[in-house]
Design an enzyme around this catalytic site. Structure first.
Site, PDB file in Angstrom:
ATOM      1  CE  LYS A  49      -4.401   1.144   2.223  1.00 56.40           C
ATOM      2  NZ  LYS A  49      -5.310   0.785   3.324  1.00 56.40           N
ATOM      3  CD  GLU A  94     -19.523  -2.731   8.389  1.00 53.35           C
ATOM      4  OE1 GLU A  94     -18.737  -1.965   7.809  1.00 53.35           O
ATOM      5  OE2 GLU A  94     -19.781  -3.894   7.977  1.00 53.35           O
ATOM      6  NE  ARG A 103     -21.894  -3.261   4.339  1.00 52.19           N
ATOM      7  CZ  ARG A 103     -20.808  -3.811   3.806  1.00 52.19           C
ATOM      8  NH1 ARG A 103     -19.616  -3.484   4.242  1.00 52.19           N
ATOM      9  NH2 ARG A 103     -20.908  -4.706   2.844  1.00 52.19           N
TER      10      ARG A 103
END
Length: 635
Positions: free
Chosen positions: A280, A367, A395
């Site tokens: 990344k 979640e 969610r």
């Protein structure tokens, strides 16, 4: 290379390795420069430059379908599909979206903004392909973090069970994983997937089975040996057992390895998962050296130093204020814990985690699990603070309803990024939570007018013991108001009169209170005295004050930075109807029945007609309507 001249990814198939590396350099330089002005998800995109190029070389988009999970790593894809010239408008009002957008390009086949959806969508596209008798590749690209989402695991289970032809790219940018895997896995991955190896293996098994009497046993023994080695050496056994052919891990920045593996994968029947290790932020040291996610998504920054262009305001950030107040109370109450679904940095819980490591839980992108885990803790006498963005709380709707509210458990939900969030656009605007929470029995919903009231609401929430309580707070910084040293509770369901007025009333809360004050000042200059009410409790409402307002005969304007359908204004109308009051003198301002695109919040509010000028017009129309009605009655 002038990236602005790219119109289609087809040119990639003609480039040699050196040209591909040069192109990668140009793309990284381009992204670093453009994102320094616009902000954006620079870290994820710098990490997938070679991978995205390799995918567009190996496949024929848009016939072959590339689906980017979450979508914040699709900038390279946008460049390669002819949108480089639009990057000065990235995430800006009416500009290029920071996520895949179907209306932008035929190459954007799936819109994403929330994690873990790509595999289910890919299964749907593959099923449609097979039903229609078509022949093309379906290629979802999903990160290692997204696999913590239950939806991704459900999709993996189904894809493997149906043996669907699909090539899944697992983009793994957690560098600590690479040493744990080692060269053995690279070698086995290449051996097991190369067609000569598969052919030799199949020929050997056929030969063994032809040996009389013992052939079958030898073949079975060979298969057990092969399986034992696989369990011993191959980290991809999890995927193999789900029905996937596992390839990798491979270096996601090595064009030769990427091309070889992708071509091998195209020859395999059934679902394939290619484990690609990337870095990344690759190519920009400040992003490469980031260990906590600061460079995942940023605002503008200085290229030379990597310093962020900071806001000039001295007011505290909302997320930090709420997290710090929870931490402050946790020092006195060891029952307080904090839970986050993969957002410890965004929710500013690093301080809590450092001070109370045994009372902090980052559950990953999960979640639903976070919400029910909080319910389980509350059922056991703990005080959980669930820090979750409004857009991600969507969610966990069923868990909020079924596990938290139905059981009336004392969970404190910190709804971060409530209201418009700006540049991230449709998938991230926190404007639905009032509508989908308000109808749930037992829940309390509140939003402060400023950061001082916000800290008192944190204490109110953690002292509350009669069920779930949610605190909404916006993205960005507070107003810079003086802060009380001592915390106190705010009586549940009480509103506050901020300004007296005999001619009309504006009832609002949170970020739209300054708008109401501005409107009241304009109206005052016109001789109209307007009462301003801080409706800080969205549920339960202050019924005593509502009765007073309804009985006064004043026109009432409600304002909310949230959806009108099912929102706060709807609740006021419901109250009036239920108690026999006329609704003719009540008007609502808020977000209509649309998805709000990306852009600065001020410009979006203007487009949505949530402005002080509009509030003035609405109040004046209500007063004119009332006067006309009274004149008619006298006549």
């Amino acid at each position: 290379m002038d990236l602005n001249n790219i119109s289609s990814p087809s040119f990639l198939k003609e480039l040699n390795t050196k040209q591909l590396r040069d192109l990668s350099y140009d793309i990284r330089k381009f992204l670093i420069e453009k994102c320094s002005n616009t902000g954006g998800h620079i870290g994820p995109n710098l990490g997938v430059v070679e991978l995205t190029i390799a995918l567009h070389r190996a496949f024929n988009s848009p016939k072959d379908k590339l689906l980017f999970d979450v979508g914040h790593q699709a900038y390279v894809h946008k460049i390669l599909t002819g949108r480089a010239s639009e990057f000065d408008t990235l995430r800006q009002y009416k500009g290029l979206s920071g996520f895949p957008k179907r209306i932008e390009s035929e190459h954007d086949v799936w819109e994403t903004g929330h994690s873990s959806t790509s595999l289910s969508a890919a299964m749907g596209m593959a099923a449609a392909r097979d039903v229609k008798g078509e022949h093309h590749y379906i290629v979802p690209i999903i990160g290692d973090g997204a696999l913590t989402g239950g939806m991704a695991l459900e999709a993996l289970n189904h894809i493997g069970h149906k043996k669907t032809n699909m090539i899944v790219i697992l983009n793994d940018n957690e560098m600590s994983i690479a040493p744990n895997v080692g060269a053995v896995h690279n070698i086995l991955g290449r051996l097991r997937t190369a067609s000569p190896y598969n052919r030799v293996k199949d020929d050997l098994e056929m030969l063994l089975k032809k040996i009389p009497a013992v052939g079958g046993k030898l073949a079975a023994t060979a298969e057990r040996v092969k399986d034992s080695l696989k369990y011993l050496l191959v980290s991809g056994i999890f995927f193999e057992e789900l029905g996937f052919t596992y390839l990798g891990p491979i270096d996601g920045h090595n064009f030769e390895m990427l091309e070889e593996t992708l071509q091998n994968a195209k020859k395999i029947q059934g679902p394939v998962i290619i484990h690609v290790v990337t870095k990344k932020g690759k190519g920009y040291l400040p992003a490469e050296n980031d260990t906590i996610g600061t460079w995942h998504g940023t605002g503008p920054y200085k290229i030379e130093t990597g310093d962020f262009v900071k806001s000039t305001t001295s007011a505290p950030g909302w997320s930090k204020l709420i997290a710090d107040t929870v931490t402050r109370i946790a020092r006195e109450d060891d029952r307080v814990v904090a839970i986050t679904p993969a957002m410890p940095v965004g929710s500013k819980l690093e301080g809590f985690a450092k001070e109370f490591p045994n009372r902090f839980y980052d559950v990953g992108i999960a979640e639903q699990h976070a919400a029910t885990m909080a319910a389980g803790m509350a059922a056991s006498g703990i005080k959980p603070f669930l820090a979750i963005y409004s857009t991600f709380l969507q969610r966990a709707y069923d868990q909020m309803l079924h596990d938290i509210c139905r059981q009336n458990l004392n969970v404190f939900i910190g709804i971060d990024r409530a209201g418009l969030v700006g540049a991230d656009g449709e998938t991230h605007q926190g404007v639905f939570d009032i509508a989908f929470l308000r109808h749930m029995p037992n829940i309390v919903i509140m939003m402060p007018k400023d950061e001082n009231e916000g800290q008192h609401m944190v204490k109110t929430a953690l002292d509350y013991e009669d069920g779930p309580i949610a605190l909404r707070y916006p993205r960005g910084n507070g107003l810079g108001v003086p802060m009380d040293k001592e915390l106190h509770d705010i009586p549940i369901g009480t509103w506050e009169v901020l300004q007296e007025g005999v001619d009309a009333a504006i009832v609002t809360f949170g970020t739209t209170i300054p708008l109401a004050k501005n409107a009241a000042n304009i109206l005052s200059a016109k001789g109209i005295q307007t009462e301003i009410i801080n409706a800080r409790f969205i549920k339960p409402m202050d019924e005593k004050m509502l009765h007073r307002l309804m009985q006064s005969g004043k026109p009432i304007l409600t304002i909310e930075e949230a959806m009108l359908e099912g929102g706060f204004g709807s609740a006021v109308l419901e109250f009036a109807n239920d108690h026999g009051y006329s609704t003719d003198r009540i008007a609502r301002m808020g977000i209509p029945d649309i998805f709000v695109e990306h852009g600065s919040v001020d410009l979006l509010l203007r487009d949505l007609h949530i402005t002080d000028e509009e509030a003035v017009n609405r109040v004046e129309r209500l007063i004119a309507k009332k006067s006309k009605k009274q004149a008619g009655l006298k006549a």
